[in-house]
Write an enzyme that holds these catalytic residues in place. Structure first.
Site, PDB file in Angstrom:
ATOM      1  N   THR A  14       0.836  -1.211   0.000  1.00 26.39           N
ATOM      2  CA  THR A  14       0.000   0.000   0.000  1.00 26.39           C
ATOM      3  C   THR A  14       0.869   1.258   0.000  1.00 26.39           C
ATOM      4  O   THR A  14       0.744   2.128  -0.874  1.00 26.39           O
ATOM      5  CB  THR A  14      -0.907   0.010   1.250  1.00 26.39           C
ATOM      6  OG1 THR A  14      -1.690  -1.174   1.247  1.00 26.39           O
ATOM      7  CG2 THR A  14      -1.815   1.223   1.267  1.00 26.39           C
ATOM      8  N   LYS A  97       6.234   1.675  12.682  1.00 25.47           N
ATOM      9  CA  LYS A  97       6.120   2.034  14.109  1.00 25.47           C
ATOM     10  C   LYS A  97       6.564   0.922  15.025  1.00 25.47           C
ATOM     11  O   LYS A  97       7.126   1.172  16.091  1.00 25.47           O
ATOM     12  CB  LYS A  97       4.688   2.462  14.483  1.00 25.47           C
ATOM     13  CG  LYS A  97       3.569   1.553  14.012  1.00 25.47           C
ATOM     14  CD  LYS A  97       3.102   2.021  12.697  1.00 25.47           C
ATOM     15  CE  LYS A  97       2.379   1.086  11.831  1.00 25.47           C
ATOM     16  NZ  LYS A  97       1.041   1.504  11.507  1.00 25.47           N
ATOM     17  N   GLY A 179      -6.760  -0.458   2.473  1.00 24.01           N
ATOM     18  CA  GLY A 179      -5.321  -0.343   2.740  1.00 24.01           C
ATOM     19  C   GLY A 179      -4.998   0.338   4.050  1.00 24.01           C
ATOM     20  O   GLY A 179      -3.876   0.799   4.255  1.00 24.01           O
ATOM     21  N   GLU A 182      -3.107  -3.093   9.230  1.00 18.73           N
ATOM     22  CA  GLU A 182      -1.792  -3.718   9.193  1.00 18.73           C
ATOM     23  C   GLU A 182      -1.887  -5.060   8.463  1.00 18.73           C
ATOM     24  O   GLU A 182      -2.975  -5.625   8.329  1.00 18.73           O
ATOM     25  CB  GLU A 182      -1.290  -3.962  10.623  1.00 18.73           C
ATOM     26  CG  GLU A 182      -1.020  -2.692  11.406  1.00 18.73           C
ATOM     27  CD  GLU A 182      -0.014  -1.781  10.706  1.00 18.73           C
ATOM     28  OE1 GLU A 182       1.121  -2.208  10.459  1.00 18.73           O
ATOM     29  OE2 GLU A 182      -0.383  -0.643  10.385  1.00 18.73           O
ATOM     30  N   ASP A 193      -0.943  -1.654  17.644  1.00 17.85           N
ATOM     31  CA  ASP A 193      -0.543  -0.509  16.824  1.00 17.85           C
ATOM     32  C   ASP A 193      -0.577   0.786  17.651  1.00 17.85           C
ATOM     33  O   ASP A 193       0.320   1.618  17.548  1.00 17.85           O
ATOM     34  CB  ASP A 193      -1.492  -0.420  15.613  1.00 17.85           C
ATOM     35  CG  ASP A 193      -1.078   0.659  14.628  1.00 17.85           C
ATOM     36  OD1 ASP A 193      -0.098   0.457  13.900  1.00 17.85           O
ATOM     37  OD2 ASP A 193      -1.742   1.724  14.616  1.00 17.85           O
ATOM     38  N   LYS A 197       2.544   3.303  18.682  1.00 16.49           N
ATOM     39  CA  LYS A 197       2.497   4.743  18.367  1.00 16.49           C
ATOM     40  C   LYS A 197       2.589   5.595  19.634  1.00 16.49           C
ATOM     41  O   LYS A 197       3.302   6.597  19.646  1.00 16.49           O
ATOM     42  CB  LYS A 197       1.222   5.057  17.575  1.00 16.49           C
ATOM     43  CG  LYS A 197       1.285   4.501  16.155  1.00 16.49           C
ATOM     44  CD  LYS A 197      -0.072   4.532  15.490  1.00 16.49           C
ATOM     45  CE  LYS A 197       0.024   4.152  14.021  1.00 16.49           C
ATOM     46  NZ  LYS A 197      -1.289   3.947  13.409  1.00 16.49           N
ATOM     47  N   GLY A 296      -3.765   4.913   4.929  1.00 16.30           N
ATOM     48  CA  GLY A 296      -4.145   4.911   3.518  1.00 16.30           C
ATOM     49  C   GLY A 296      -2.948   5.247   2.636  1.00 16.30           C
ATOM     50  O   GLY A 296      -1.955   5.818   3.097  1.00 16.30           O
TER      51      GLY A 296
HETATM   52  P1  NAP Z   1       1.781  -3.990   2.832  1.00 13.75           P
HETATM   53  O1  NAP Z   1       0.737  -3.487   1.904  1.00 13.75           O
HETATM   54  O2  NAP Z   1       1.583  -5.314   3.494  1.00 13.75           O
HETATM   55  O3  NAP Z   1       3.160  -4.023   2.011  1.00 13.75           O
HETATM   56  C1  NAP Z   1       4.335  -4.545   2.532  1.00 13.75           C
HETATM   57  C2  NAP Z   1       5.345  -4.643   1.398  1.00 13.75           C
HETATM   58  O4  NAP Z   1       6.606  -4.992   1.926  1.00 13.75           O
HETATM   59  C3  NAP Z   1       5.009  -5.691   0.354  1.00 13.75           C
HETATM   60  O5  NAP Z   1       5.309  -5.188  -0.923  1.00 13.75           O
HETATM   61  C4  NAP Z   1       5.938  -6.852   0.698  1.00 13.75           C
HETATM   62  O6  NAP Z   1       6.337  -7.593  -0.449  1.00 13.75           O
HETATM   63  C5  NAP Z   1       7.139  -6.103   1.215  1.00 13.75           C
HETATM   64  N1  NAP Z   1       7.941  -6.871   2.179  1.00 13.75           N
HETATM   65  C6  NAP Z   1       7.602  -7.291   3.413  1.00 13.75           C
HETATM   66  N2  NAP Z   1       8.639  -7.912   3.989  1.00 13.75           N
HETATM   67  C7  NAP Z   1       9.658  -7.885   3.108  1.00 13.75           C
HETATM   68  C8  NAP Z   1      10.999  -8.357   3.118  1.00 13.75           C
HETATM   69  N3  NAP Z   1      11.484  -9.016   4.175  1.00 13.75           N
HETATM   70  N4  NAP Z   1      11.774  -8.147   2.029  1.00 13.75           N
HETATM   71  C9  NAP Z   1      11.274  -7.501   0.952  1.00 13.75           C
HETATM   72  N5  NAP Z   1      10.020  -6.989   0.884  1.00 13.75           N
HETATM   73  C10 NAP Z   1       9.233  -7.197   1.953  1.00 13.75           C
HETATM   74  O7  NAP Z   1       2.067  -2.967   3.993  1.00 13.75           O
HETATM   75  P2  NAP Z   1       1.756  -1.378   4.004  1.00 13.75           P
HETATM   76  O8  NAP Z   1       0.342  -1.176   4.413  1.00 13.75           O
HETATM   77  O9  NAP Z   1       2.258  -0.752   2.774  1.00 13.75           O
HETATM   78  O10 NAP Z   1       2.631  -0.928   5.274  1.00 13.75           O
HETATM   79  C11 NAP Z   1       4.028  -0.844   5.192  1.00 13.75           C
HETATM   80  C12 NAP Z   1       4.569  -0.175   6.451  1.00 13.75           C
HETATM   81  O11 NAP Z   1       3.993   1.112   6.587  1.00 13.75           O
HETATM   82  C13 NAP Z   1       4.230  -0.904   7.759  1.00 13.75           C
HETATM   83  O12 NAP Z   1       5.273  -0.685   8.673  1.00 13.75           O
HETATM   84  C14 NAP Z   1       2.986  -0.192   8.239  1.00 13.75           C
HETATM   85  O13 NAP Z   1       2.795  -0.288   9.626  1.00 13.75           O
HETATM   86  C15 NAP Z   1       3.339   1.220   7.842  1.00 13.75           C
HETATM   87  N6  NAP Z   1       2.200   2.118   7.679  1.00 13.75           N
HETATM   88  C16 NAP Z   1       1.152   1.745   6.911  1.00 13.75           C
HETATM   89  C17 NAP Z   1       0.098   2.629   6.715  1.00 13.75           C
HETATM   90  C18 NAP Z   1      -1.095   2.275   5.871  1.00 13.75           C
HETATM   91  O14 NAP Z   1      -2.025   3.071   5.816  1.00 13.75           O
HETATM   92  N7  NAP Z   1      -1.110   1.136   5.214  1.00 13.75           N
HETATM   93  C19 NAP Z   1       0.133   3.879   7.334  1.00 13.75           C
HETATM   94  C20 NAP Z   1       1.240   4.238   8.115  1.00 13.75           C
HETATM   95  C21 NAP Z   1       2.275   3.342   8.276  1.00 13.75           C
HETATM   96  P3  NAP Z   1       5.273  -8.389  -1.343  1.00 13.75           P
HETATM   97  O15 NAP Z   1       4.402  -7.349  -1.988  1.00 13.75           O
HETATM   98  O16 NAP Z   1       6.099  -9.119  -2.329  1.00 13.75           O
HETATM   99  O17 NAP Z   1       4.513  -9.253  -0.386  1.00 13.75           O
HETATM  100  N1  HSE Z   2      -2.942   0.238  10.483  1.00 11.74           N
HETATM  101  C1  HSE Z   2      -2.614   1.583  10.811  1.00 11.74           C
HETATM  102  C2  HSE Z   2      -3.868   2.336  11.147  1.00 11.74           C
HETATM  103  C3  HSE Z   2      -1.910   2.231   9.657  1.00 11.74           C
HETATM  104  O1  HSE Z   2      -4.960   1.853  10.811  1.00 11.74           O
HETATM  105  O2  HSE Z   2      -3.783   3.398  11.757  1.00 11.74           O
HETATM  106  C4  HSE Z   2      -1.430   3.630   9.958  1.00 11.74           C
HETATM  107  O3  HSE Z   2      -0.380   3.621  10.884  1.00 11.74           O
END
Ligand code: NAP
Ligand code: HSE
Length: 424
Positions: A14, A97, A179, A182, A193, A197, A296
């Site tokens: 995402t 985080k 998206g 987690e 989470d 934070k 998001g």
């Molecule tokens: P996600 O959609 O699950 O994507 C994770 C990505 O990382 C995937 O592309 C996965 O590869 C890759 N990955 C995981 N482990 C790996 C490894 N060991 N080596 C290489 N690639 C690896 O997660 P996300 O929602 O984008 O979140 C990513 C981070 O941002 C997390 O720490 C989350 O807490 C943080 N975050 C997310 C949001 C949100 O709104 N989603 C907001 C703030 C912070 P594949 O695609 O090949 O599986």
């Molecule tokens: N899963 C987390 C949330 C992503 O819903 O707040 C943003 O840190």
């Protein structure tokens, strides 16, 4: 080395996809490589122009990469890659985080040693510029409290349950599809989470690391439509809250992550959907509230790319890295156990509908110094089980638990499904 700032993107889910979309036509940056787990997965962005690897250590070892943008999440291998990248003199930008909350001090120390810096704006508050506000904008202040809604998924679920009458599971599925959640949504709905934070915010506010294992947490999985409706009837809305504040002059910090009944007139009650809102009390500024999208693709990518721009500007200054390290003592915060905190409570319990029940409840509360603010009985089932809701005045948690222990032992008590704290 190229005149562009060279990046290695770790993760293309995402957030990583949002980052690539925002950066791909920017002449100031060059994405040298992207690491994923599965190279064969269908992607939203065309990867033809990029070197893609399934070995994240390649990024850490590539001498042509200046900055690792870690948007993979979790610890384990990702943490190892970050450590190796720092050792190899690369700056880190992360949205992770869990990693910062659990390993921040060690990561910052390594970064200091290798004269690189770690930016983590997206780790708390999604698109809200919260970390930079705390680290730089509020430097003139002694912070006395940080509290608010810091998880978009749970706020989205609670909003959908209340406004659209959606079942919990459906609202969670939607949050995942959008998206927000987690990779393992248990982290959202069971409160981890928010623990990560609030640990980060508390450590920035009070300049000492907070051990995540010491933070009390309660998730939102026990909360039913009935609790949401009853809370409304009493003049409240249920919100998942993270809170950190010193306890008088004890040297202890009250840090916790749990749902609360928030009065309908309080600004946090009006924060809907995926939005977050955080109050910060500063000695000079007074009270500041920051709000905006807490999760998001683009809101989070906005925070990550903001870090990338800030870092790229700083790279032009000599010896800048140490100025961006969070100010942090080596001793951890002394976290106040939840039993020592004082709160008002909402308690939903199920009892046999027989004479004397209410009197027994009142007695158990009175014996332990729990003063009742309200009590209502809500219907009786065909089996003769009554739902009773108690609202208490402020009382020490240990006294409340003692009263609940007595109530549980009463033969007329069937169950105490929900105990929530109330924001006064
Ligand atoms: P996600 O959609 O699950 O994507 C994770 C990505 O990382 C995937 O592309 C996965 O590869 C890759 N990955 C995981 N482990 C790996 C490894 N060991 N080596 C290489 N690639 C690896 O997660 P996300 O929602 O984008 O979140 C990513 C981070 O941002 C997390 O720490 C989350 O807490 C943080 N975050 C997310 C949001 C949100 O709104 N989603 C907001 C703030 C912070 P594949 O695609 O090949 O599986
Ligand atoms: N899963 C987390 C949330 C992503 O819903 O707040 C943003 O840190």
């Amino acid at each position: 080395m190229s005149t562009k700032t060279t990046l290695g993107i770790l993760g293309l889910g995402t957030v990583g996809t949002g980052v690539v979309k925002l950066l791909r036509d920017n002449p100031q940056f060059e994405i040298r490589a992207i690491a994923v787990r599965d190279k064969n997965k269908q992607r939203e962005v065309d990867l033809a122009d990029f070197h893609v690897t399934d070995n994240a250590f390649e990024l850490a070892d590539d001498p042509n990469i200046e900055v690792i943008v870690e948007v993979a999440g979790g610890i384990g291998q990702v943490h190892e890659v970050v450590k190796r990248a720092i050792k190899n003199g690369k700056h880190i930008i992360t949205a992770n985080k869990e990693m910062i909350a659990k390993h921040g001090p060690e990561i910052f120390e390594a970064a200091n040693k290798h004269n690189v810096t770690v930016f983590f704006e997206a780790a708390v508050g999604g698109g809200i510029p919260l970390i930079s506000t705390m680290q730089r904008g509020l430097q003139a202040n002694r912070i006395s409290k940080v509290a608010g809604i810091v998880n978009g998924t749970t706020n989205y679920i609670l909003t959908m349950m209340e406004q659209e009458k959606k079942p919990f599971a459906e609202a969670l599925r939607e949050a995942q599809a959008k998206g927000y959640a987690e990779a393992d949504p248990t982290d959202d709905i069971e409160g981890n989470d928010v623990v990560y934070k609030i640990a980060i915010l508390a450590s920035l506010a009070f300049q000492s690391p907070v051990e995540v294992g010491k933070i009390y947490k309660q998730g939102i999985t026990q909360i039913s439509d009935l609790d949401i409706q009853l809370a409304n009837e009493f003049g409240y809305r249920i919100k998942m809250i993270g809170l950190a504040q010193p306890v008088g002059d004890t040297g202890k910090i009250d840090v916790r992550a749990h749902p609360m009944l928030v009065p309908l007139h309080h600004p946090l009650a009006g924060i809907e959907g995926v939005n977050n809102a955080i109050f910060i009390n500063g000695s000079a500024v007074g009270e500041v509230m920051l709000s905006g999208p807490g999760a998001g693709q683009f809101p989070t990518a906005s925070a990550v790319v903001g870090d990338i721009f800030n870092l790229a500007s700083a790279l032009k200054l000599p010896d800048f890295a140490r100025y961006f390290q969070p100010a942090m003592n080596s001793t951890t915060c002394d976290v106040c156990p939840i039993e020592e905190t004082t709160n008002a409570y909402y308690i939903r319990l199920e009892t046999l509908d027989v004479p004397g029940v209410i009197g027994h409840l009142g007695l158990a509360c009175g014996e332990h110094g729990v003063s009742l603010l309200g009590l209502v009985q809500k219907g009786v089932t065909d089996e003769g089980v009554a739902t009773i809701v108690l609202l208490t005045h402020q009382v020490k948690e240990s006294q409340l638990q003692a009263a609940l222990g007595d109530i549980r032992r009463q033969l007329t008590t069937k169950e105490i499904p929900v105990v929530l704290r109330v924001l006064r």
